[in-house]
Design a protein around this motif. Structure first.
Motif, mmCIF file in Angstrom:
data_model
loop_
_atom_site.group_PDB
_atom_site.id
_atom_site.type_symbol
_atom_site.label_atom_id
_atom_site.label_comp_id
_atom_site.label_asym_id
_atom_site.label_seq_id
_atom_site.Cartn_x
_atom_site.Cartn_y
_atom_site.Cartn_z
ATOM 1 N N VAL A 264 0.810 -1.307 -0.042
ATOM 2 C CA VAL A 264 -0.096 -0.088 0.102
ATOM 3 C C VAL A 264 1.011 1.295 -0.146
ATOM 4 C CG1 VAL A 264 -2.051 -1.272 1.066
ATOM 5 C CG2 VAL A 264 -0.110 0.097 2.365
ATOM 6 N N GLU A 265 0.379 2.368 -0.668
ATOM 7 C CA GLU A 265 0.985 3.536 -0.742
ATOM 8 C C GLU A 265 -0.175 4.757 -0.470
ATOM 9 O OE1 GLU A 265 3.768 4.098 -4.158
ATOM 10 O OE2 GLU A 265 2.271 2.619 -4.905
ATOM 11 N N ILE A 266 0.222 5.888 0.146
ATOM 12 C CA ILE A 266 -0.649 6.897 0.252
ATOM 13 C C ILE A 266 0.038 7.938 -0.730
ATOM 14 C CG2 ILE A 266 -1.906 8.799 1.536
ATOM 15 C CD1 ILE A 266 -2.769 5.985 2.290
ATOM 16 N N ILE A 267 -0.883 8.640 -1.740
ATOM 17 C CA ILE A 267 -0.302 9.530 -2.619
ATOM 18 C C ILE A 267 -1.285 10.812 -2.655
ATOM 19 C CG2 ILE A 267 0.626 7.833 -4.443
ATOM 20 C CD1 ILE A 267 -1.795 8.522 -6.296
ATOM 21 N N ASP A 268 -0.605 11.763 -2.899
ATOM 22 C CA ASP A 268 -1.619 13.166 -3.087
ATOM 23 C C ASP A 268 -2.283 12.911 -4.440
ATOM 24 O OD1 ASP A 268 -2.184 15.775 -4.345
ATOM 25 O OD2 ASP A 268 -0.863 16.527 -2.722
ATOM 26 N N PRO A 269 -3.599 12.656 -4.500
ATOM 27 C CA PRO A 269 -4.389 12.660 -5.645
ATOM 28 C C PRO A 269 -4.186 13.677 -6.698
ATOM 29 C CG PRO A 269 -5.666 13.413 -3.745
ATOM 30 C CD PRO A 269 -4.605 13.112 -3.493
ATOM 31 N N ASP A 270 -3.744 14.641 -6.550
ATOM 32 C CA ASP A 270 -3.460 15.980 -7.375
ATOM 33 C C ASP A 270 -1.912 15.799 -8.080
ATOM 34 O OD1 ASP A 270 -6.073 17.224 -7.161
ATOM 35 O OD2 ASP A 270 -5.359 18.124 -5.378
ATOM 36 N N ILE A 303 -9.733 8.018 0.498
ATOM 37 C CA ILE A 303 -8.977 8.811 0.948
ATOM 38 C C ILE A 303 -8.808 8.480 2.345
ATOM 39 C CG2 ILE A 303 -8.631 11.248 1.970
ATOM 40 C CD1 ILE A 303 -8.802 10.977 -1.097
ATOM 41 N N THR A 304 -7.554 8.325 2.876
ATOM 42 C CA THR A 304 -7.288 7.824 4.137
ATOM 43 C C THR A 304 -5.760 8.298 4.551
ATOM 44 O OG1 THR A 304 -7.212 5.877 5.644
ATOM 45 C CG2 THR A 304 -6.542 5.688 3.370
ATOM 46 N N LYS A 305 -5.128 7.724 5.587
ATOM 47 C CA LYS A 305 -3.875 7.874 5.998
ATOM 48 C C LYS A 305 -3.196 6.520 6.497
ATOM 49 C CE LYS A 305 -5.001 9.887 10.495
ATOM 50 N NZ LYS A 305 -4.765 11.036 11.363
ATOM 51 N N LEU A 306 -1.956 6.545 6.641
ATOM 52 C CA LEU A 306 -1.455 5.100 7.022
ATOM 53 C C LEU A 306 -0.681 5.432 8.364
ATOM 54 C CD1 LEU A 306 -0.407 2.487 5.568
ATOM 55 C CD2 LEU A 306 1.509 3.572 4.764
ATOM 56 N N ASP A 307 -0.609 4.310 9.028
ATOM 57 C CA ASP A 307 0.038 4.009 10.274
ATOM 58 C C ASP A 307 0.848 2.904 10.192
ATOM 59 O OD1 ASP A 307 0.795 4.012 12.882
ATOM 60 O OD2 ASP A 307 -1.275 4.005 13.885
ATOM 61 N N ILE A 308 2.429 2.786 10.401
ATOM 62 C CA ILE A 308 2.960 1.781 10.388
ATOM 63 C C ILE A 308 3.580 1.441 11.859
ATOM 64 C CG2 ILE A 308 3.644 2.085 7.955
ATOM 65 C CD1 ILE A 308 6.347 3.049 9.034
#
Length: 434
Positions: A264-270, A303-308
């Motif tokens: 998984v990755e989190i990206i800026d959608p823009d 839309i979310t955020k990641l916690d490792i």
């Protein structure tokens, strides 16, 4: 109990080594067997041998839902059709369906991942699982079904619909776990009360809810009304179905992503830049073990955020925050970005209103307007007009204060907003008809 204890508690370094090994294998397979990816790689000047670390994932192309539609029905399969044993499809709202294929191993992995999810929720082989997700081409029903059988629990494959009958089965069969959309759980609660049944008095103790966005406020509402622990589960048909991630019953703080199978990755959608853990952005998933139809850097639009950080349940898999909305169902009202889940949070904090609402967006002249229709409960509905008006004004003020947008609020009578036995319809956008 943790289902796959050795895998679910892997040290981060060992987990990332496993992910890298599987990523290299995946990239080689899709380059060799999927024309779409081979062309994308060539256009970007990327070769499978260029992937030497997990950070090299950013060199690879994104995949979008439209790519699946453009290659309908089987153009993204990475194996011969004779190796495919199952096909699911998502109906979607526009265009052609998105089709997903599975090999025997894919189906087996899916069942094991769903069994993991059940265990994380607090379920075991001793449970009876009432499965109200729809069966058929939708992945929800069969995903939960195979996972329950893999776990060794009793599965009641009731599927969607037939609400009165479902209430009877909840009463007669005494299931201890229910799987459904969160909105349908509230529909069942209402129907049970009408039938003189208090779900709180039944053996039901766990609800596993997914397939639509919902909020912490709705969780508390469900838990209080039904007397259960409400667990959030995440999945999407294009990636596998339900079972990509789930909350654990120990912490209920973020969805554990099954990272040995999904990167998984989190990206800026823009800008499409990769964001660090803790930053809010769009969830992107790469399938590490799918055989029939692997996907690289699939843009989920969630839309979310990641916690490792490790969870106190003992699992080391990364967690993602409850989905905050979707980058493609976000409403823009006079330049303000609004997600339905944000409105829902405000409504559910308001005394006297029910968790059933509809957002009606119109264009008046050159301006967009937002009307929030929300049901009131029986007590408020029968109250004085001034109290109804006071509630409307309170909701208007809270939406303005929290979201910075002016909305019209219309309180409607109980049970007047159409119920859904699947995903709840939250938005009526009339701008497209103007």
């Amino acid at each position: 109990m943790i289902y796959d204890v050795d895998l679910e508690t892997l040290p981060r370094e060992d987990l990332e080594a496993l992910q890298l090994s599987r990523l290299k294998s995946l990239v080689g397979r899709v380059h060799a067997n999927v024309g779409f990816y081979r062309q994308k790689f060539d256009e970007m000047g990327v070769k499978p041998s260029d992937i030497r670390s997990l950070s090299d994932l950013k060199l690879l192309p994104f995949t979008e839902k439209q790519d699946l539609r453009n290659h309908y029905p089987f153009g993204l399969f990475a194996v011969p059709k004779e190796n495919v044993v199952r096909i699911h499809a998502s109906s979607g709202t526009t265009g052609k369906s998105t089709v997903v294929g599975y090999t025997h191993r894919d189906v087996r992995n899916w069942a094991r991942l769903m069994a993991r999810c059940f265990v994380a929720s607090g379920a075991s082989a001793l449970d009876i699982i009432h499965n109200a997700y729809g069966y058929g081409l939708f992945t929800g029903g069969l995903g939960a079904h195979y996972g329950a059988e893999e776990l060794g629990a009793i599965i009641v494959p009731v599927s969607g619909g037939g609400t009165k009958r479902q209430v009877m089965l909840l009463k007669d069969f005494g299931p201890t776990v229910i799987c459904s959309t969160p909105s349908y759980a509230l529909v069942l609660h209402e129907a049970a009360l009408e039938a003189g049944v208090r779900i709180k008095d039944l053996p039901l103790r766990i609800g596993i809810f997914g397939a639509e966005p919902w909020t912490e406020e709705m969780r508390r509402d469900i838990e209080e009304k039904m007397g259960i622990t409400a667990i959030d589960i995440y999945g999407l048909s294009e990636i596998m179905g339900p079972g990509v991630g789930i909350e654990c019953c120990v912490a209920q703080k973020g969805l554990h992503i099954m990272e040995d199978h999904f990167l998984v990755e989190i990206i800026d959608p823009d800008t499409l830049e990769v964001l660090p853990p803790g930053e809010v952005g769009e969830l992107v998933i790469t399938t590490l073990t799918k055989e029939a139809q692997p996907l690289i850097r699939y843009r989920t639009r969630d839309i979310t955020k990641l916690d490792i950080t490790p969870c106190r349940c003992g699992r080391t898999f990364a967690r993602v925050h409850r989905m905050m909305g979707r980058s493609d169902d976000m409403l823009i009202i006079r330049g303000v970005n609004v997600f339905p889940s944000q409105i829902e949070s405000i409504l559910l904090e308001t005394e006297g209103v029910a968790p059933h609402y509809l957002l009606v967006v119109k264009r008046e002249g050159n301006l967009d307007t937002l009307e929030v229709q929300v049901e009131v409960d029986e007590k408020l509905f029968s109250d004085e007009i001034k109290n109804l008006q006071r509630t409307e004004l309170k909701i208007v003020k809270n939406i303005k204060d929290y979201l910075g947008v002016t909305a019209q609020v219309k309180l409607v009578e109980p049970r007047s907003i159409q119920r859904s036995e699947g995903k709840a319809k939250r938005i009526l956008d009339l701008r497209k008809q103007a």
